[in-house]
Design a protein around this motif. Structure first.
Motif, short mmCIF file in Angstrom:
data_model
loop_
_atom_site.label_atom_id
_atom_site.label_comp_id
_atom_site.label_asym_id
_atom_site.label_seq_id
_atom_site.Cartn_x
_atom_site.Cartn_y
_atom_site.Cartn_z
N PHE A 53 54.27 35.87 51.92
CA PHE A 53 53.80 35.41 50.61
C PHE A 53 54.44 36.21 49.48
N MET A 57 56.97 34.94 46.48
CA MET A 57 56.66 35.15 45.06
C MET A 57 57.79 35.91 44.35
N LYS A 60 60.63 33.51 43.74
CA LYS A 60 60.35 32.64 42.60
C LYS A 60 60.58 33.34 41.27
N LYS A 61 60.30 34.65 41.22
CA LYS A 61 60.47 35.42 39.99
C LYS A 61 61.89 35.95 39.84
N GLU A 100 53.07 41.73 40.42
CA GLU A 100 53.66 41.61 41.75
C GLU A 100 52.64 41.86 42.85
N VAL A 102 49.82 41.43 45.68
CA VAL A 102 49.55 40.42 46.70
C VAL A 102 48.08 40.57 47.10
#
Length: 124
Positions: A53, A57, A60-61, A100, A102
């Motif tokens: 995960f 993420m 995506k960033k 950032e 999780v």
């Protein structure tokens, strides 16, 4: 005894700034419920899911390549030269949550369900 060991290990992680206190308490409760062999698998599954995960993420960033470069450069200097040249990221001070971060508790729940269902299937 398992819960005491899990609590101590996760408390060290929490004091270093890696996880929050709720994860410590929740993992300790799961250790009481599932016991020794299963809690190891549960934590491993949750960690793998959280890593996947977090990687998605970061992709995506647009930060994945930068973070991986820092990580492997840090490993290189640590194991080849024995020095820590790149400080680790810590959680922000106060009530701020890192962008950032999780949510590890979510993955603990998913892993707990998987371990529980595995046990139910074997009982049938």
């Amino acid at each position: 005894m398992t819960a005491v060991v899990v609590f101590a290990i996760f408390m060290v992680f929490a004091l270093k700034g890696g996880i929050a206190g709720g994860d410590v308490k929740f993992t300790t409760a799961l250790a009481i419920w599932f016991g020794y062999p299963s809690i190891i698998y549960l934590i491993a599954i949750a960690s793998i899911l959280a890593f996947i995960f977090g990687s998605i993420m970061l992709l995506k960033k647009g930060l994945f390549a930068k973070r991986m470069m820092l990580f492997f450069k840090g490993l290189y200097y640590r194991f080849i030269y024995g020095v820590n040249v790149i400080p680790g990221n810590k959680l922000p001070e106060g009530d701020e949550i890192s962008d950032e971060a999780v949510p590890f508790g979510t993955f603990l729940v998913i892993a707990a369900w998987l371990i529980y269902l595995k046990g139910v299937i074997y009982m049938i």
